[in-house]
Design an enzyme around this catalytic site. Structure first.
Site, PDB file in Angstrom:
ATOM      1  N   ARG A  84       2.426  -3.127  -8.343  1.00 47.54           N
ATOM      2  CA  ARG A  84       0.990  -2.931  -8.268  1.00 47.54           C
ATOM      3  C   ARG A  84       0.595  -2.502  -6.867  1.00 47.54           C
ATOM      4  NH1 ARG A  84      -2.648  -7.671  -9.685  1.00 47.54           N
ATOM      5  NH2 ARG A  84      -3.786  -6.801  -7.925  1.00 47.54           N
TER       6      ARG A  84
ATOM      7  N   ALA B 297       2.967  -2.924  -3.602  1.00 48.73           N
ATOM      8  CA  ALA B 297       4.284  -2.300  -3.787  1.00 48.73           C
ATOM      9  C   ALA B 297       4.157  -0.774  -3.797  1.00 48.73           C
ATOM     10  CB  ALA B 297       4.923  -2.784  -5.087  1.00 48.73           C
ATOM     11  N   HIS B 298       3.088  -0.264  -4.410  1.00 48.01           N
ATOM     12  CA  HIS B 298       2.886   1.186  -4.406  1.00 48.01           C
ATOM     13  C   HIS B 298       2.685   1.716  -2.988  1.00 48.01           C
ATOM     14  CE1 HIS B 298       2.606   1.140  -8.773  1.00 48.01           C
ATOM     15  NE2 HIS B 298       2.621   2.450  -8.734  1.00 48.01           N
ATOM     16  N   LYS B 299       1.923   0.957  -2.210  1.00 46.14           N
ATOM     17  CA  LYS B 299       1.680   1.374  -0.826  1.00 46.14           C
ATOM     18  C   LYS B 299       3.014   1.482  -0.077  1.00 46.14           C
ATOM     19  CE  LYS B 299      -1.482   0.270   2.974  1.00 46.14           C
ATOM     20  NZ  LYS B 299      -0.791  -0.437   4.056  1.00 46.14           N
TER      21      LYS B 299
END
Lengths: 281, 185
Positions: B33, B36-38
């Site tokens: 989410r 983690a995407h960043k």
């Protein structure tokens, strides 16, 4: 004067947080069961079937209905004849959140420095605490685990008095329309009207404590609620936004006197996991 | 009619899925989410590899509640997908094949879905105790320090989802709403 040990407040909040997250309210469950008959969309009915099954599993297994167990919003109404002993009341509230979320395996979703590090506080504190002093010697505590998805779709507008009732209707329906599938419909629209900038948001939040299907005692507001509910359902968003007749479970309106110059409106969106539990000490 | 899909999956399997199809997923999927995407995008910006194979992969936008002792996972349901939109086209261009979440996607994501023959699925938001029952095992793949936001590989059996955006440009959120919308509002 009645003495209440703040340790009792801690215990109550920990238990309420777990209870709210595991056990869906009877009013919401009854809504799902009736909706299963009423919803025309097959995908929508399938959503209600899953939600009913989900509620059964959560209750049986003592596990959260939704993984987003929210920020812990706490309403605490203290009788003015109560003397809290044994420590700080606010610290006791946070300790209750800490214990409930840790011992209950609830998700910790609070981060510090929102636009910087966003480090998790690790125990879901601090609580969003609203205290009010009321007559008497009792303490009423309500815990509302408030998830982020629906909260993110909430909105506030400082409307002009000349815009009148229709502007309120248009604003509320627009907020629900934009919330769509993001807010986990069928949702509840908690609407605050009047007061000041911060009061109107509080009214919207407070309205979410009502039971699904309850009728507003003020006829003018009950009529507004009915109209808003019908218009929101006409949007066709449906359960989970997959299309259907049931977009909202209910619309609740709370109002307060406003400034002569203003007509504030706030819409606090609540997902179908409408969790709130209360106790009186 | 319910379709079955083994994950990870291929372009050929994606071609068989249409907006509105109910699908049961069996296989492995990854949770990721916001945080983690960043970090994934930061790795790619530095020219470093992702901590997992992305081709054919399915990412589930979810941050589970903590697992009770003896359980593989706590409650798990979808979070709002739109917050990942800014990162998603780049992952799709690298071969990401499926996403599970809830809520609207941006025009850029929908274009990337069609361009890359990928699929966006919705799971029922809030049905997280039910979701946990379909997860048989879970392992942290990366970034344990993110707690609920760590990347986890889940083994799932008959995990229920519905196709929202397909490779043909179909969009269940638009089509479903149009079907039930009543005028005047």
């Amino acid at each position: 004067m009645r003495e209440i040990d703040v340790a009792d407040v801690t215990r109550a909040i920990a238990e309420l947080a777990m209870d709210a997250c595991y056990n869906l309210g009877d009013d919401v469950l009854a809504f799902f069961e009736a909706a299963l008959e009423r919803e025309e969309s097959e995908a929508g009915r399938d959503v209600f079937r899953q939600l009913i099954q989900n509620a059964e599993i959560a209750r049986r297994e003592a596990m959260p209905l939704c993984q987003d167990t929210g920020l812990a919003v706490v309403f605490l109404e203290a009788g003015q004849d109560v003397h809290f002993t044994g420590g700080s009341l606010e610290e006791a509230v946070d300790e209750g959140v800490r214990r409930g979320y840790t011992e209950g395996y609830l998700r910790k979703s609070a981060v510090v420095a929102p636009f910087a590090e966003r480090t998790n506080t690790g125990d879901n504190t601090p609580a969003i605490l609203h205290t009010r002093i009321v007559p008497g010697d009792r303490v009423k505590i309500t815990v509302v685990p408030k998830g982020g998805g629906a909260e993110n779709m909430s909105a506030l507008a400082m409307l002009k008095p000349a815009q009148g009732r229709q502007a309120i209707v248009d604003f509320v329906v627009d907020v629900v329309s934009k919330a769509g599938p993001n807010a986990c419909p069928p949702m509840v629209a908690g609407v605050g009207i009047g007061g000041s900038f911060e009061r109107v948001a509080f009214l919207a939040k407070k309205s979410l404590l009502r039971q699904i299907g309850s009728v507003n005692p003020v006829p003018r507001l009950a009529e507004l609620e009915d109209e808003l509910e019908a218009l929101c359902n006409d949007l066709g968003i449906g359960p989970q936004g997959l299309g259907g007749r049931i977009t909202v479970m209910d619309v609740f309106v709370e109002e307060a006197p406003a400034h002569i110059a203003g007509m504030p409106v706030a819409v606090n969106i609540q997902c179908h996991s409408a969790r709130h539990k209360e106790v009186t000490l | 009619m319910e379709k079955k899909l083994v994950t990870p999956f291929t372009d050929e399997a994606a071609a068989d899925l249409r907006a509105g199809d109910k699908v049961l997923l069996t296989g492995t999927i990854l949770t990721a989410r916001d945080a983690a995407h960043k970090r994934m995008i930061e790795l790619l910006d530095r020219g470093e590899p992702l901590p997992f194979e992305i081709v054919g992969q399915v990412i589930y936008y979810a941050g589970p509640s903590p697992a009770k002792p003896g359980r593989p996972i706590g409650s798990i349901g979808p979070t709002t997908s739109g917050r990942m939109d800014v990162y998603t086209p780049r992952l799709l261009d690298l071969g990401l094949k499926g996403m599970i979440g809830k809520g609207y996607r941006s025009p850029a994501v929908k274009e990337a879905i069609v361009r890359n023959r990928a699929v966006y699925f919705a799971a029922v938001g809030g049905a997280a105790a039910l979701g946990a029952q379909r997860v048989t095992d879970a392992r942290v793949v990366a970034w344990d320090d993110l707690g609920p936001e760590a990347i986890r590989e889940l083994d799932v059996v008959d995990f229920p989802v519905i196709v929202v955006n397909d490779i043909y440009g179909g969009d269940l959120y638009e089509e479903g709403r149009r079907q039930y919308e009543r005028g005047g509002s």
